[in-house]
Design a protein around this motif. Structure first.
Motif, PDB file in Angstrom:
ATOM      1  N   ASP A 184     -42.693  19.412 -13.099  1.00  0.00           N
ATOM      2  CA  ASP A 184     -41.926  17.958 -13.134  1.00  0.00           C
ATOM      3  C   ASP A 184     -41.669  17.875 -14.509  1.00  0.00           C
ATOM      4  N   ASN A 185     -41.726  18.689 -15.537  1.00  0.00           N
ATOM      5  CA  ASN A 185     -41.201  18.481 -16.734  1.00  0.00           C
ATOM      6  C   ASN A 185     -39.762  18.034 -17.197  1.00  0.00           C
ATOM      7  N   ASP A 186     -38.854  18.562 -16.682  1.00  0.00           N
ATOM      8  CA  ASP A 186     -37.476  18.160 -16.879  1.00  0.00           C
ATOM      9  C   ASP A 186     -37.148  17.061 -15.669  1.00  0.00           C
ATOM     10  N   LEU A 187     -37.736  17.042 -14.586  1.00  0.00           N
ATOM     11  CA  LEU A 187     -37.341  15.804 -13.807  1.00  0.00           C
ATOM     12  C   LEU A 187     -37.889  14.655 -14.428  1.00  0.00           C
ATOM     13  N   ASN A 188     -38.990  14.469 -15.213  1.00  0.00           N
ATOM     14  CA  ASN A 188     -39.573  13.505 -15.790  1.00  0.00           C
ATOM     15  C   ASN A 188     -38.716  12.986 -17.056  1.00  0.00           C
ATOM     16  N   LEU A 189     -38.487  14.016 -17.897  1.00  0.00           N
ATOM     17  CA  LEU A 189     -37.523  13.964 -19.026  1.00  0.00           C
ATOM     18  C   LEU A 189     -36.300  13.430 -18.859  1.00  0.00           C
ATOM     19  N   GLY A 190     -35.540  13.905 -17.775  1.00  0.00           N
ATOM     20  CA  GLY A 190     -34.148  13.436 -17.280  1.00  0.00           C
ATOM     21  C   GLY A 190     -34.453  12.008 -16.772  1.00  0.00           C
ATOM     22  N   ALA A 191     -35.255  11.708 -16.161  1.00  0.00           N
ATOM     23  CA  ALA A 191     -35.460  10.257 -15.505  1.00  0.00           C
ATOM     24  C   ALA A 191     -35.629   9.361 -16.666  1.00  0.00           C
ATOM     25  N   VAL A 192     -36.291   9.495 -17.584  1.00  0.00           N
ATOM     26  CA  VAL A 192     -36.301   8.680 -18.963  1.00  0.00           C
ATOM     27  C   VAL A 192     -35.050   8.611 -19.851  1.00  0.00           C
ATOM     28  N   LEU A 193     -34.324   9.819 -19.854  1.00  0.00           N
ATOM     29  CA  LEU A 193     -33.047   9.851 -20.493  1.00  0.00           C
ATOM     30  C   LEU A 193     -31.969   8.885 -19.630  1.00  0.00           C
ATOM     31  N   LEU A 194     -32.019   8.906 -18.461  1.00  0.00           N
ATOM     32  CA  LEU A 194     -31.176   8.267 -17.720  1.00  0.00           C
ATOM     33  C   LEU A 194     -31.439   6.702 -18.060  1.00  0.00           C
ATOM     34  N   MET A 195     -32.729   6.156 -18.069  1.00  0.00           N
ATOM     35  CA  MET A 195     -33.095   4.918 -18.415  1.00  0.00           C
ATOM     36  C   MET A 195     -32.527   4.383 -19.787  1.00  0.00           C
ATOM     37  N   GLN A 196     -32.468   5.371 -20.699  1.00  0.00           N
ATOM     38  CA  GLN A 196     -32.123   5.035 -22.006  1.00  0.00           C
ATOM     39  C   GLN A 196     -30.575   5.170 -22.037  1.00  0.00           C
ATOM     40  N   GLY A 197     -29.846   5.720 -20.866  1.00  0.00           N
ATOM     41  CA  GLY A 197     -28.519   5.730 -20.871  1.00  0.00           C
ATOM     42  C   GLY A 197     -27.864   6.962 -21.354  1.00  0.00           C
ATOM     43  N   GLU A 198     -28.627   8.064 -21.428  1.00  0.00           N
ATOM     44  CA  GLU A 198     -28.334   9.365 -21.943  1.00  0.00           C
ATOM     45  C   GLU A 198     -27.922  10.230 -21.021  1.00  0.00           C
ATOM     46  N   LEU A 199     -26.816  10.081 -20.288  1.00  0.00           N
ATOM     47  CA  LEU A 199     -26.409  10.676 -19.083  1.00  0.00           C
ATOM     48  C   LEU A 199     -26.394  12.084 -19.209  1.00  0.00           C
ATOM     49  N   GLU A 200     -25.602  12.605 -20.286  1.00  0.00           N
ATOM     50  CA  GLU A 200     -25.417  14.143 -20.546  1.00  0.00           C
ATOM     51  C   GLU A 200     -26.622  14.960 -20.778  1.00  0.00           C
ATOM     52  N   ARG A 201     -27.546  14.290 -21.659  1.00  0.00           N
ATOM     53  CA  ARG A 201     -28.886  15.159 -21.914  1.00  0.00           C
ATOM     54  C   ARG A 201     -29.890  14.942 -20.628  1.00  0.00           C
ATOM     55  N   ALA A 202     -29.723  13.945 -19.637  1.00  0.00           N
ATOM     56  CA  ALA A 202     -30.517  13.534 -18.496  1.00  0.00           C
ATOM     57  C   ALA A 202     -29.858  14.859 -17.513  1.00  0.00           C
ATOM     58  N   HIS A 227     -31.515  18.192 -18.243  1.00  0.00           N
ATOM     59  CA  HIS A 227     -32.896  18.386 -17.806  1.00  0.00           C
ATOM     60  C   HIS A 227     -32.939  18.457 -16.139  1.00  0.00           C
ATOM     61  N   PHE A 228     -31.978  17.689 -15.373  1.00  0.00           N
ATOM     62  CA  PHE A 228     -31.952  17.794 -13.990  1.00  0.00           C
ATOM     63  C   PHE A 228     -31.609  19.160 -13.391  1.00  0.00           C
ATOM     64  N   GLU A 229     -30.481  19.562 -14.357  1.00  0.00           N
ATOM     65  CA  GLU A 229     -30.039  20.943 -13.877  1.00  0.00           C
ATOM     66  C   GLU A 229     -31.279  22.068 -14.135  1.00  0.00           C
ATOM     67  N   ARG A 230     -32.021  21.938 -15.008  1.00  0.00           N
ATOM     68  CA  ARG A 230     -32.811  23.042 -15.312  1.00  0.00           C
ATOM     69  C   ARG A 230     -33.909  22.841 -14.318  1.00  0.00           C
ATOM     70  N   ALA A 269     -35.289  25.762 -11.630  1.00  0.00           N
ATOM     71  CA  ALA A 269     -36.410  26.094 -11.622  1.00  0.00           C
ATOM     72  C   ALA A 269     -37.182  25.776  -9.935  1.00  0.00           C
ATOM     73  N   ALA A 270     -36.622  24.881  -9.442  1.00  0.00           N
ATOM     74  CA  ALA A 270     -37.280  24.414  -8.067  1.00  0.00           C
ATOM     75  C   ALA A 270     -36.424  25.112  -7.126  1.00  0.00           C
ATOM     76  N   GLY A 271     -35.596  25.993  -7.616  1.00  0.00           N
ATOM     77  CA  GLY A 271     -34.920  26.646  -6.530  1.00  0.00           C
ATOM     78  C   GLY A 271     -33.676  25.920  -5.640  1.00  0.00           C
ATOM     79  N   SER A 272     -33.346  24.819  -6.256  1.00  0.00           N
ATOM     80  CA  SER A 272     -32.344  23.802  -5.373  1.00  0.00           C
ATOM     81  C   SER A 272     -32.808  23.661  -4.098  1.00  0.00           C
TER      82      SER A 272
END
Length: 119
Positions: free
Chosen positions: A59-77, A80-83, A87-90
């Motif tokens: 859940d690390n990258d999922l959670n971090l990506g979600a918070v970055l989205l809330m901050q409006g940091e789309l590229e960084r999010a 995290h979502f790609e990672r 890791a989840a095997g898509s």
């Protein structure tokens, strides 16, 4: 917190982390409280602490990506979502979770893209 004393619960959580900063779930709970208060920077910091305690947690990258989205940091999010997806095997479930986060952030195009992949 369950008795509607959010401030008291928040203080208890902070005290617990001060006594034992290795409580990963407490860091995740703190992040949730910070998100509820729209303190996204503090939420991100708490999630980073949780990641340090278990760098391989799914859940690390999922959670971090979600918070970055809330901050409006789309590229960084996105990163995290790609990672997270790699890791989840898509899996369908993983794409659905990512799509849900994009949808909540009003990023319909990215949400639909991930929903298509889930289907």
């Amino acid at each position: 917190m369950m008795l509607s004393d959010v401030d008291g619960g928040f203080k208890d959580l902070q005290r617990a982390l001060k006594l034992d900063p290795t409580l990963r779930q407490a860091w995740l709970n703190l992040a949730g409280l910070e998100i509820a208060e729209k303190r996204y920077g503090a939420a991100y910091d708490a999630l980073v602490e949780a990641r340090k305690l278990d760098p391989s947690a799914a859940d690390n990258d999922l959670n971090l990506g979600a918070v970055l989205l809330m901050q409006g940091e789309l590229e960084r999010a996105d990163g995290h979502f790609e990672r997270y997806l790699a890791a989840a095997g898509s899996t369908a479930d993983a794409h659905f979770l990512v799509a849900s986060n994009y949808a909540l952030a009003g990023r319909e195009e990215r949400a639909l893209s991930n929903l298509r992949r889930a289907i």
